[in-house]
Design a protein around this motif. Structure first.
Motif, mmCIF file in Angstrom:
data_model
loop_
_atom_site.group_PDB
_atom_site.id
_atom_site.type_symbol
_atom_site.label_atom_id
_atom_site.label_comp_id
_atom_site.label_asym_id
_atom_site.label_seq_id
_atom_site.Cartn_x
_atom_site.Cartn_y
_atom_site.Cartn_z
ATOM 1 N N ALA A 20 11.506 4.780 2.275
ATOM 2 C CA ALA A 20 11.562 4.458 3.708
ATOM 3 C C ALA A 20 10.366 5.038 4.456
ATOM 4 C CB ALA A 20 12.860 4.978 4.309
ATOM 5 N N LEU A 21 9.950 6.251 4.089
ATOM 6 C CA LEU A 21 8.883 6.906 4.850
ATOM 7 C C LEU A 21 7.488 6.599 4.320
ATOM 8 C CD1 LEU A 21 10.434 10.428 5.573
ATOM 9 C CD2 LEU A 21 10.423 8.390 7.003
ATOM 10 N N VAL A 22 7.344 6.564 3.015
ATOM 11 C CA VAL A 22 6.017 6.357 2.417
ATOM 12 C C VAL A 22 5.660 4.874 2.334
ATOM 13 C CG1 VAL A 22 4.660 6.716 0.305
ATOM 14 C CG2 VAL A 22 6.127 8.535 1.163
ATOM 15 N N GLY A 23 6.678 4.014 2.234
ATOM 16 C CA GLY A 23 6.413 2.586 2.193
ATOM 17 C C GLY A 23 6.380 2.003 0.801
ATOM 18 N N ARG A 24 6.588 2.818 -0.215
ATOM 19 C CA ARG A 24 6.683 2.337 -1.588
ATOM 20 C C ARG A 24 7.539 3.326 -2.376
ATOM 21 N NH1 ARG A 24 0.694 1.907 -3.773
ATOM 22 N NH2 ARG A 24 0.166 1.536 -1.595
ATOM 23 N N PRO A 25 8.187 2.882 -3.461
ATOM 24 C CA PRO A 25 9.052 3.773 -4.242
ATOM 25 C C PRO A 25 8.263 4.927 -4.857
ATOM 26 C CG PRO A 25 9.502 1.472 -4.754
ATOM 27 C CD PRO A 25 8.238 1.492 -3.936
ATOM 28 N N PRO A 26 8.958 6.022 -5.210
ATOM 29 C CA PRO A 26 8.258 7.203 -5.727
ATOM 30 C C PRO A 26 7.353 6.924 -6.923
ATOM 31 C CG PRO A 26 10.546 7.743 -5.239
ATOM 32 C CD PRO A 26 10.417 6.261 -5.069
ATOM 33 N N LEU A 27 7.840 6.207 -7.924
ATOM 34 C CA LEU A 27 7.021 5.984 -9.115
ATOM 35 C C LEU A 27 5.892 4.997 -8.846
ATOM 36 C CD1 LEU A 27 9.574 6.041 -12.070
ATOM 37 C CD2 LEU A 27 8.294 7.910 -10.995
ATOM 38 N N ALA A 28 6.084 4.093 -7.910
ATOM 39 C CA ALA A 28 4.995 3.176 -7.535
ATOM 40 C C ALA A 28 3.868 3.962 -6.862
ATOM 41 C CB ALA A 28 5.516 2.084 -6.615
ATOM 42 N N TYR A 29 4.244 4.904 -5.984
ATOM 43 C CA TYR A 29 3.210 5.734 -5.359
ATOM 44 C C TYR A 29 2.539 6.622 -6.395
ATOM 45 C CZ TYR A 29 0.760 9.129 -2.539
ATOM 46 O OH TYR A 29 -0.232 9.920 -2.006
ATOM 47 N N LEU A 30 3.316 7.190 -7.323
ATOM 48 C CA LEU A 30 2.759 8.042 -8.367
ATOM 49 C C LEU A 30 1.720 7.273 -9.178
ATOM 50 C CD1 LEU A 30 2.738 10.584 -10.197
ATOM 51 C CD2 LEU A 30 4.655 9.547 -11.455
ATOM 52 N N THR A 31 2.055 6.060 -9.597
ATOM 53 C CA THR A 31 1.120 5.261 -10.389
ATOM 54 C C THR A 31 -0.132 4.937 -9.591
ATOM 55 O OG1 THR A 31 2.925 4.279 -11.671
ATOM 56 C CG2 THR A 31 0.820 3.103 -11.656
ATOM 57 N N TRP A 32 0.069 4.554 -8.342
ATOM 58 C CA TRP A 32 -1.092 4.230 -7.495
ATOM 59 C C TRP A 32 -1.994 5.437 -7.326
ATOM 60 C CZ3 TRP A 32 -2.520 6.162 -2.652
ATOM 61 C CH2 TRP A 32 -3.601 5.504 -2.055
ATOM 62 N N TRP A 33 -1.418 6.608 -7.084
ATOM 63 C CA TRP A 33 -2.243 7.795 -6.892
ATOM 64 C C TRP A 33 -2.938 8.199 -8.199
ATOM 65 C CZ3 TRP A 33 -4.868 9.877 -3.388
ATOM 66 C CH2 TRP A 33 -5.420 11.147 -3.561
#
Length: 321
Positions: free
Chosen positions: A256-269
């Motif tokens: 809700a806050l970051v705009g993408r699921p945790p593992l999706a953000y992890l992979t992107w980063w």
């Protein structure tokens, strides 16, 4: 690194530039748009910030304005003063000329000894659009930090040190000036994120975006864990435990806050960090893969190609070219 420091270190490229400028009325100067971020600080006198289709903003001594998306703008002694075309634009300098003092010609008429004098500190940061981070994307076109007694003493200290170095460059200035510019950028961003009202980030409160994410104790704990060591074998459950939350509640809150699921953000980063290593170092691709959490170079290459549309090796060669 913490999230903010990590983001700036990853998206910034090249050396920041700055100039100390003395203006005598009447004067008006355009600053061209560019692929990066810029700032203006009023050290003496006053002036107006002028942007297309926006009301002019009066600036006084100690005011700091930051333009995170590189929008074109102008400064002038009065909103009606004619504006000269860009000539004091740090991104246009030779990369080796990171600091210099300039005395601007008047926009019209004759300069007189009695003409009011304004001194500004202008600067620019080069940002890599391929590694753009949503934290910076959340920023408005203009961040204005008015001077107030007792507010932002760290910004004032950085500005004073930077102005002194630009006014009288000495031994070590090539190292001191870029470091002070990086420090100023972090202080400005920190002040904006800390002072922005209304983004408390409570679940269900309707607040979204990176200001809310960084203020939320659960989400910020997970973000700091990811940025501290993206190579660990993180799962949603492990990140939730790191943040002191159940798996399901954590996943909802983070998304809700970051705009993408945790593992999706992890992979992107991970891919963003890998791109930086590939373009700024000679680290072997297998070691880059390991640093961002991949035990298989083949799996890393596939993930990287999904994100950037090319192989890690070709990305490195293209960056060098």
């Amino acid at each position: 690194m913490d999230v903010l420091s990590d983001v700036i270190a990853t998206v910034r490229t090249g050396e920041p530039r700055s100039a100390l400028v003395q203006w005598r009325a009447p004067w008006g100067q355009r600053f061209a748009a560019g692929p990066g971020a810029g700032f203006q600080v009023v050290l003496q006198g006053s002036c107006w910030l002028i942007r297309p289709d926006e009301e002019p903003v009066a600036l006084g001594v100690g005011d700091v304005v930051f333009l995170p998306h590189g929008r074109g703008h102008a400064l002038a002694d009065h909103p009606d003063t004619p504006l000269a075309e860009p000539s004091c634009d740090p991104p246009g300098h030779d990369p080796g000329q990171r600091y210099e003092q300039r005395y601007a010609a008047p926009a019209g008429g004759q300069r007189t000894p009695e003409a009011p004098t304004t001194v500004t500190l202008c600067g620019a940061y080069q940002l890599d659009p391929e590694r753009a981070h949503p934290l910076l994307g959340d920023l408005p076109d203009l961040v204005h930090l008015p001077a107030r007694l007792g507010r932002h003493p760290e910004i004032r200290a950085a500005v004073d040190l930077l102005a002194a170095e630009l006014e009288r460059p000495r031994l070590g200035a090539d190292a001191v000036v870029p470091a002070l510019l990086d420090m100023l950028l972090l202080y400005v961003l920190r002040a904006w994120f800390e002072e922005r009202p209304g983004d408390e980030g409570a679940e269900g409160a309707g607040c979204q975006g990176w200001t809310a994410a960084l203020r939320d104790p659960v989400v910020s704990a997970a973000l700091h864990a990811i940025h501290r060591d993206p190579g660990l074998p993180w799962t949603v459950a492990k990140l939730g435990a790191e943040a002191g939350s159940s798996r399901a509640a954590f996943a909802r809150r983070f998304t809700a806050l970051v705009g993408r699921p945790p593992l999706a953000y992890l992979t992107w980063w991970r891919m963003t960090s890998a791109a930086r290593l590939l373009s700024t170092s000679e680290t072997r691709i297998a070691l880059v893969a390991e640093r961002v959490g991949y035990t298989s170079e083949f799996a890393f290459a596939n993930a990287f190609k999904r994100e950037y549309g090319t192989s890690p090796g070709r990305y490195r060669r293209d960056s060098a070219a």
